[in-house]
Design an enzyme around this catalytic site. Structure first.
Site, PDB file in Angstrom:
ATOM      1  N   HIS A   1      -4.586 -10.891 -24.875  1.00 13.69           N
ATOM      2  CA  HIS A   1      -3.443 -11.099 -25.872  1.00 13.69           C
ATOM      3  C   HIS A   1      -1.976 -10.729 -25.118  1.00 13.69           C
ATOM      4  CE1 HIS A   1      -0.408 -11.077 -29.039  1.00 13.69           C
ATOM      5  NE2 HIS A   1      -0.210  -9.963 -28.743  1.00 13.69           N
TER       6      HIS A   1
ATOM      7  N   ASP B   1       7.072   0.353   2.756  1.00  9.77           N
ATOM      8  CA  ASP B   1       8.267   1.153   2.689  1.00  9.77           C
ATOM      9  C   ASP B   1       7.815   2.610   2.117  1.00  9.77           C
ATOM     10  OD1 ASP B   1       7.261   0.210   0.229  1.00  9.77           O
ATOM     11  OD2 ASP B   1       9.223   0.436  -0.979  1.00  9.77           O
TER      12      ASP B   1
ATOM     13  N   ASP C   1       6.294  -7.735 -11.941  1.00  2.75           N
ATOM     14  CA  ASP C   1       5.095  -7.245 -12.391  1.00  2.75           C
ATOM     15  C   ASP C   1       5.059  -6.051 -12.858  1.00  2.75           C
ATOM     16  OD1 ASP C   1       3.643  -4.869 -10.276  1.00  2.75           O
ATOM     17  OD2 ASP C   1       5.612  -5.794  -9.413  1.00  2.75           O
TER      18      ASP C   1
ATOM     19  N   CYS D   1       0.968 -16.037 -32.591  1.00  2.00           N
ATOM     20  CA  CYS D   1       0.352 -16.129 -31.432  1.00  2.00           C
ATOM     21  C   CYS D   1      -0.682 -17.395 -31.187  1.00  2.00           C
ATOM     22  CB  CYS D   1       0.058 -14.846 -30.570  1.00  2.00           C
ATOM     23  SG  CYS D   1      -0.873 -14.897 -29.050  1.00  2.00           S
TER      24      CYS D   1
ATOM     25  N   CYS E   1      -2.819 -17.189 -28.609  1.00  2.00           N
ATOM     26  CA  CYS E   1      -4.015 -16.819 -27.521  1.00  2.00           C
ATOM     27  C   CYS E   1      -5.247 -16.785 -28.103  1.00  2.00           C
ATOM     28  CB  CYS E   1      -3.670 -15.342 -26.866  1.00  2.00           C
ATOM     29  SG  CYS E   1      -4.081 -14.068 -27.843  1.00  2.00           S
TER      30      CYS E   1
ATOM     31  N   GLY F   1       0.902  -1.096  -0.026  1.00  2.00           N
ATOM     32  CA  GLY F   1       0.026  -0.182   0.151  1.00  2.00           C
ATOM     33  C   GLY F   1       0.765   1.238   0.091  1.00  2.00           C
TER      34      GLY F   1
END
Length: 390
Positions: free
Chosen positions: A354, A146, A272, A310, A312, A94
């Site tokens: 995708h 932090d 991420d 691809c 997907c 957070g």
């Protein structure tokens, strides 16, 4: 619970192949973790995430605290039960969201006083409060609270003295987070976060202090916060491989496909970023051969899928066979361009699928290359392909 095992090391770089065991399952590393801010990866069903190979996703401590609130979370036994995801979840502390509030917050040694962006209520976030929230969420990986050291402060570049003050407070907050995590008897894993701005000496001091605290895993924070790309790459090259080899390393909030491959070479295990989902909603699509701007007029009549290689759902449809392999069940660029122009929700849903598939498949290819000892050749081909253009 957390167990980390290094399976292979790449002789040409700091890259390594690993296996991370958490309370809700095993994660093969290096890995990209889709971001599910409010308990959902925007526009993507949990089943679709599993089908595209997502092993672990993120939740946002700050936003879930605001809505729906801890009472509701507790009634579902945590975030897994609430969002119906039975694989591992990492929650941030957070801290970044509170830092982003700007004039709406006041940071002190005790914690952060701020006004709720939802209803204006006066609230307080401290290391102890963050640990209490994340314990209620029951996330497999918990992040210490932090302070995200900015690249610029009030119109000027953050000085070394300012970065040191921020880093040292984050270090003290790390110990408080660890103490509260232990008091709560949280059965999951707590990561410490290396700070220090763009100063390598401060990064090293932060790293050494956190290693002495003996966290189960470590993250590199405070990058991709407005600094020039070369400085971000400098910190990426400096810090991850200096963290303990027997513990997982997480680079927070980064980044482009090129950043991920470079980060792996620098010794990072976990990534991420909101980029694949956010960019998808704004018409920027990642492909093997560079980035595609879906809103460009040239796509109005294009029968090709987003990426001919691809598999997907957006590119290959239900058949799972790519265009290059003879498949013709996917959606055309012309159709996706049309959906975007009309504001139809199916458009960003398909482009998000995708982009996430591309990121997750990229990391699978990285893992395969590390398994077979061909990572250096993979990096060279990856750069050549991305530079080719769509």
């Amino acid at each position: 619970m957390l167990q980390f095992e290094t399976l292979k090391n790449d002789p040409s770089s700091h890259a390594r192949r690993g296996k991370l065991t958490l309370n809700h399952g095993v994660v093969q590393t290096p890995i990209f973790m889709p971001v599910g801010t409010y308990g959902t990866v925007k526009g993507v069903m949990p089943r679709s995430l599993e089908e595209m190979g997502a092993q672990i996703i993120l939740g946002n401590t700050f936003h879930l605290w605001m809505r729906p609130g801890l009472d509701i979370m507790q009634s579902f036994g945590g975030l897994h039960g609430f969002e119906k995801w039975n694989k591992p979840i990492l929650t941030d502390s957070g801290g970044f969201q509170v830092w982003s509030l700007g004039a709406m917050r006041k940071i002190t040694e005790e914690g952060v006083h701020f006004a709720s962006p939802v209803n204006g209520d006066k609230l307080f976030m401290s290391p102890e409060v963050s640990m209490q929230i994340q314990t209620t969420l029951n996330s497999d990986i918990v992040m210490q609270l932090d302070e995200c050291t900015p690249y610029e402060t009030k119109g000027h570049l953050t000085t070394e003295a300012e970065a040191r003050k921020s880093m040292e407070m984050s270090r003290r907050w790390a110990q408080r987070s660890k103490d509260e995590f232990a008091r709560l008897e949280n059965p999951n894993a707590l990561f410490g976060i290396v700070q220090g701005g763009m100063f390598e000496n401060l990064r090293q001091e932060s790293l050494e202090a956190l290693v002495e605290m003996d966290f189960p895993g470590y993250a590199v924070g405070g990058v991709s916060v407005g600094e020039p790309k070369d400085l971000m790459l400098q910190i990426m090259a400096h810090t991850p491989h200096r963290l303990p080899a027997h513990k997982p390393r997480y680079l927070m909030g980064v980044g482009t496909p090129e950043d991920l491959v470079q980060g792996v070479a620098d010794g990072v295990d976990m990534f991420d970023c909101v980029m694949p989902t956010r960019n998808a909603r704004n018409g920027t699509i990642f492909t093997r051969y560079g980035d595609l701007k879906l809103r460009n007029a040239r796509h109005k009549t294009d029968h090709q899928p987003i990426d001919t290689t691809c598999t997907c759902h957006a590119c290959a449809g239900s058949s799972g066979v790519s265009w290059d392999q003879g498949g013709r069940d996917g959606f055309s660029r012309a159709y996706l361009h049309h959906l975007d122009r009309c504001g139809e929700m199916l458009g960003p849903m398909l482009t998000t699928i995708h982009n996430l598939h591309y990121y997750l498949n990229l990391m699978q290819e990285v893992r395969n290359a590390l398994d077979t000892g061909t990572f250096a050749a993979f990096r060279a081909q990856f750069k050549a392909d991305r530079a080719r253009g769509v």
